[in-house]
Design a protein around this motif. Sequence first.
Motif, PDB file in Angstrom:
ATOM      1  N   GLY A  19     -47.112  57.699  67.757  1.00 22.95           N
ATOM      2  CA  GLY A  19     -45.995  57.059  66.809  1.00 22.95           C
ATOM      3  C   GLY A  19     -44.935  56.277  67.417  1.00 22.95           C
ATOM      4  O   GLY A  19     -44.193  55.788  66.859  1.00 22.95           O
ATOM      5  N   GLY A  20     -44.907  56.303  68.800  1.00 21.58           N
ATOM      6  CA  GLY A  20     -43.881  55.286  69.477  1.00 21.58           C
ATOM      7  C   GLY A  20     -44.061  53.888  69.019  1.00 21.58           C
ATOM      8  O   GLY A  20     -43.323  53.180  69.471  1.00 21.58           O
ATOM      9  N   ASN A  21     -45.090  53.477  68.523  1.00 24.88           N
ATOM     10  CA  ASN A  21     -45.530  51.991  67.931  1.00 24.88           C
ATOM     11  C   ASN A  21     -44.411  51.549  67.063  1.00 24.88           C
ATOM     12  O   ASN A  21     -44.087  50.703  66.987  1.00 24.88           O
ATOM     13  CB  ASN A  21     -46.858  51.898  67.193  1.00 24.88           C
ATOM     14  CG  ASN A  21     -48.084  51.877  68.136  1.00 24.88           C
ATOM     15  OD1 ASN A  21     -47.935  52.283  68.933  1.00 24.88           O
ATOM     16  ND2 ASN A  21     -48.805  50.805  67.612  1.00 24.88           N
ATOM     17  N   MET A  22     -43.605  52.637  66.335  1.00 25.43           N
ATOM     18  CA  MET A  22     -42.434  52.310  65.422  1.00 25.43           C
ATOM     19  C   MET A  22     -41.346  51.505  66.285  1.00 25.43           C
ATOM     20  O   MET A  22     -40.579  50.734  65.740  1.00 25.43           O
ATOM     21  CB  MET A  22     -41.966  53.393  65.043  1.00 25.43           C
ATOM     22  CG  MET A  22     -40.890  53.202  64.058  1.00 25.43           C
ATOM     23  SD  MET A  22     -40.067  54.912  63.154  1.00 25.43           S
ATOM     24  CE  MET A  22     -39.017  55.432  64.431  1.00 25.43           C
ATOM     25  N   GLY A  23     -41.406  51.837  67.523  1.00 24.23           N
ATOM     26  CA  GLY A  23     -40.136  51.268  68.424  1.00 24.23           C
ATOM     27  C   GLY A  23     -40.500  49.930  68.996  1.00 24.23           C
ATOM     28  O   GLY A  23     -39.795  49.194  69.725  1.00 24.23           O
ATOM     29  N   VAL A  24     -41.962  49.310  68.902  1.00 23.76           N
ATOM     30  CA  VAL A  24     -42.358  48.017  69.448  1.00 23.76           C
ATOM     31  C   VAL A  24     -41.336  46.908  69.249  1.00 23.76           C
ATOM     32  O   VAL A  24     -40.987  46.154  70.284  1.00 23.76           O
ATOM     33  CB  VAL A  24     -43.778  47.751  69.079  1.00 23.76           C
ATOM     34  CG1 VAL A  24     -44.080  46.326  69.598  1.00 23.76           C
ATOM     35  CG2 VAL A  24     -44.816  48.729  69.559  1.00 23.76           C
ATOM     36  N   PHE A  25     -40.988  46.822  68.154  1.00 17.72           N
ATOM     37  CA  PHE A  25     -40.142  45.621  67.786  1.00 17.72           C
ATOM     38  C   PHE A  25     -38.550  45.873  68.461  1.00 17.72           C
ATOM     39  O   PHE A  25     -38.071  44.832  68.792  1.00 17.72           O
ATOM     40  CB  PHE A  25     -39.813  45.489  66.200  1.00 17.72           C
ATOM     41  CG  PHE A  25     -40.927  44.830  65.421  1.00 17.72           C
ATOM     42  CD1 PHE A  25     -41.547  43.669  65.741  1.00 17.72           C
ATOM     43  CD2 PHE A  25     -41.602  45.517  64.161  1.00 17.72           C
ATOM     44  CE1 PHE A  25     -42.670  43.183  65.023  1.00 17.72           C
ATOM     45  CE2 PHE A  25     -42.759  45.133  63.678  1.00 17.72           C
ATOM     46  CZ  PHE A  25     -43.350  43.891  63.938  1.00 17.72           C
ATOM     47  N   SER A  26     -38.158  47.201  68.448  1.00 14.97           N
ATOM     48  CA  SER A  26     -36.887  47.290  68.721  1.00 14.97           C
ATOM     49  C   SER A  26     -36.826  47.219  70.294  1.00 14.97           C
ATOM     50  O   SER A  26     -35.972  46.565  70.854  1.00 14.97           O
ATOM     51  CB  SER A  26     -36.441  48.968  68.622  1.00 14.97           C
ATOM     52  OG  SER A  26     -36.535  49.217  67.213  1.00 14.97           O
ATOM     53  N   TRP A  27     -38.077  47.286  71.191  1.00 15.65           N
ATOM     54  CA  TRP A  27     -38.086  47.425  72.687  1.00 15.65           C
ATOM     55  C   TRP A  27     -38.065  45.849  72.553  1.00 15.65           C
ATOM     56  O   TRP A  27     -37.652  45.511  73.799  1.00 15.65           O
ATOM     57  CB  TRP A  27     -39.129  48.130  73.049  1.00 15.65           C
ATOM     58  CG  TRP A  27     -39.049  49.673  72.957  1.00 15.65           C
ATOM     59  CD1 TRP A  27     -37.763  50.298  72.913  1.00 15.65           C
ATOM     60  CD2 TRP A  27     -39.946  50.715  72.591  1.00 15.65           C
ATOM     61  NE1 TRP A  27     -37.736  51.883  72.737  1.00 15.65           N
ATOM     62  CE2 TRP A  27     -39.371  51.933  72.508  1.00 15.65           C
ATOM     63  CE3 TRP A  27     -41.181  50.783  72.301  1.00 15.65           C
ATOM     64  CZ2 TRP A  27     -39.914  53.341  72.345  1.00 15.65           C
ATOM     65  CZ3 TRP A  27     -41.843  51.714  72.002  1.00 15.65           C
ATOM     66  CH2 TRP A  27     -41.246  53.273  71.879  1.00 15.65           C
ATOM     67  N   CYS A  28     -39.220  45.273  72.201  1.00 13.15           N
ATOM     68  CA  CYS A  28     -39.322  43.678  72.360  1.00 13.15           C
ATOM     69  C   CYS A  28     -38.194  43.193  72.102  1.00 13.15           C
ATOM     70  O   CYS A  28     -37.826  41.943  72.936  1.00 13.15           O
ATOM     71  CB  CYS A  28     -40.545  43.129  71.421  1.00 13.15           C
ATOM     72  SG  CYS A  28     -42.339  43.863  71.872  1.00 13.15           S
ATOM     73  N   SER A  29     -37.203  43.478  71.208  1.00 16.40           N
ATOM     74  CA  SER A  29     -35.890  42.710  71.041  1.00 16.40           C
ATOM     75  C   SER A  29     -34.943  42.767  72.231  1.00 16.40           C
ATOM     76  O   SER A  29     -34.087  41.837  72.089  1.00 16.40           O
ATOM     77  CB  SER A  29     -35.288  43.007  69.683  1.00 16.40           C
ATOM     78  OG  SER A  29     -36.028  43.189  68.533  1.00 16.40           O
ATOM     79  N   GLU A  30     -35.259  43.809  72.901  1.00 14.52           N
ATOM     80  CA  GLU A  30     -34.361  43.934  74.103  1.00 14.52           C
ATOM     81  C   GLU A  30     -35.000  43.390  75.564  1.00 14.52           C
ATOM     82  O   GLU A  30     -34.535  43.827  76.687  1.00 14.52           O
ATOM     83  CB  GLU A  30     -33.620  45.248  74.209  1.00 14.52           C
ATOM     84  CG  GLU A  30     -32.924  45.592  73.064  1.00 14.52           C
ATOM     85  CD  GLU A  30     -32.033  46.829  72.956  1.00 14.52           C
ATOM     86  OE1 GLU A  30     -31.819  47.323  74.304  1.00 14.52           O
ATOM     87  OE2 GLU A  30     -31.811  47.290  71.979  1.00 14.52           O
ATOM     88  N   MET A  31     -36.043  42.618  75.582  1.00 15.00           N
ATOM     89  CA  MET A  31     -36.793  42.054  76.699  1.00 15.00           C
ATOM     90  C   MET A  31     -36.172  40.583  76.770  1.00 15.00           C
ATOM     91  O   MET A  31     -36.082  39.714  75.931  1.00 15.00           O
ATOM     92  CB  MET A  31     -38.097  42.062  76.514  1.00 15.00           C
ATOM     93  CG  MET A  31     -38.753  43.623  76.350  1.00 15.00           C
ATOM     94  SD  MET A  31     -40.483  43.948  76.356  1.00 15.00           S
ATOM     95  CE  MET A  31     -40.918  43.205  77.884  1.00 15.00           C
ATOM     96  N   ARG A  32     -36.391  40.464  78.296  1.00 14.13           N
ATOM     97  CA  ARG A  32     -36.251  38.841  78.606  1.00 14.13           C
ATOM     98  C   ARG A  32     -37.416  38.073  77.821  1.00 14.13           C
ATOM     99  O   ARG A  32     -37.085  36.930  77.467  1.00 14.13           O
ATOM    100  CB  ARG A  32     -35.986  38.738  79.800  1.00 14.13           C
ATOM    101  CG  ARG A  32     -34.839  39.184  80.546  1.00 14.13           C
ATOM    102  CD  ARG A  32     -34.666  38.866  81.934  1.00 14.13           C
ATOM    103  NE  ARG A  32     -35.794  39.384  82.838  1.00 14.13           N
ATOM    104  CZ  ARG A  32     -35.661  40.681  83.373  1.00 14.13           C
ATOM    105  NH1 ARG A  32     -34.407  41.368  83.235  1.00 14.13           N
ATOM    106  NH2 ARG A  32     -36.624  41.113  84.158  1.00 14.13           N
TER     107      ARG A  32
END
Length: 488
Positions: free
Chosen positions: A267-280
């Motif tokens: 279920g960690g896929n829910m955070g993919v957009f959130s984590w990508c948004s804080e990547m260079r």
Amino acid sequence: MTNEITQVYPAPVQDKDLANVEGAYGGYDEYPPSSKDVANIPAESYEYDPFSAQREENAEDYVDFRSMGWVQAGLVATAENIALGALSYPSIFLRLGMVGGLIANIGLGVLAYITAWIMIDFKMKHMGVMHFADAGGLMFGKWGRRILGAGMVAKSTGLGGSHVLAGKQALNTLSSNAICSVWFALIIMIVSVMMSTNREFGKLAILSWVSVSCILTACFITIVATGVQSPSVLVKNGVPIEWHAFPTNPNLMDVIGALTNVVFAYGGNMGVFSWCSEMRNPNDFKKSFLITQAGGIIVYCIVGGTIYAFGGQYVQSPAFTMTTKPVRITAYAFALVCILISGIVGLNVGAKFLYVNSFRNSRLLTSKGLRARLAWVGIVAAMWTAAFVLAELIPFFNQLLTIVSSLFSVWFSYGLCGVIWFYNKHPYFAKDGEVRSISGVWNQLFMFSAILSIVLSVAITPLGLYSAAEGIREGYSAGTFKHPFSCS
């Protein structure tokens, strides 16, 4: 390819300009914008990144959220994916059999990586999509955004509640039930809030490394202990330990319950957009998640398969409880660290949605000031309080997690990602003047995965809800549910 994505962004809203704001910000007339205004984000706003949009204008008071490299992002995602749930995997293998457990774990793990790839491609095309709710808003309008946002908060709160319960159980074991367990749950909640004061996911990278190391150590201790201990520790009534390649007496509830547990694990896929948004460079998350998902598949297969082979029909969840007390205490000491940190990462995904949703058009979004920091702490404190109350108040908490998994986890990890692929790639949804083609093996593979993800979600949702309802009914019939805020 450079390590930074270059875009031209509209200037952020200033206090003095609020009366004249138009265009990309949708004409908000409040500072900060009201929840009603935020819910009606115009479609063009999803094309720019609100973090980067404030870099120049808010330079002296700017928090650079987009600071994570792919290694840091991978650590954070791994801490969310490989957590205490690894030690529930032997019970999944018990219900599905050795072969069924391996197939379900590997198959759903690979599919979850493919759906994450789909999400990353969607993010690269719409840089303003900061979380799953934004994706819902872009595809389905304001109600899609509201429903998926509510789902994110519900799932994150449920995840926090599961960590409150697990932490309480760990402290009970370590202290030999020294005090009422409600106080232990309260301690876990307070410590979790105190550890959640950093708004940036990148600040959790080191803690994530500690979390993963501790849960792997706890898993290794449990595997070795169950392998070398005397069978008499588990054997009852002289029935020897046996494991099976396939389930001997399968029933629908057991199979669906096991599958929803696997879905919850990914279920960690829910955070993919959130984590990508804080990547260079958000596209680098494909590398990050490859390591995360490959590691998760390997760990789950080893832990689930070996402990099931050693414990057979006597497998318990979590697997710590299959060992002698000294081993159990040692393993729980390491697991407690993971319980705290992975719970923070999971709940912060929902908290970040609320934070970005509240201040998307405000300078508070990237401010270093006290107001912004207090707003963040207030959000995480409210969510952890709700998680604590939920965990202690509802007697059928495990069934509640099954309901959350059936309604949201399976769709966040699989079904909605299939919908995203069709919206993003299929010629039917092409905009005027846009040319799309789905010819070629690669596109066909993704289309098949998208269809499979949607079908899987459509099947699991009603079956999972049925399984949860039956579990609740049986629990009340047998009188096994504890009363709210029980000390036991």
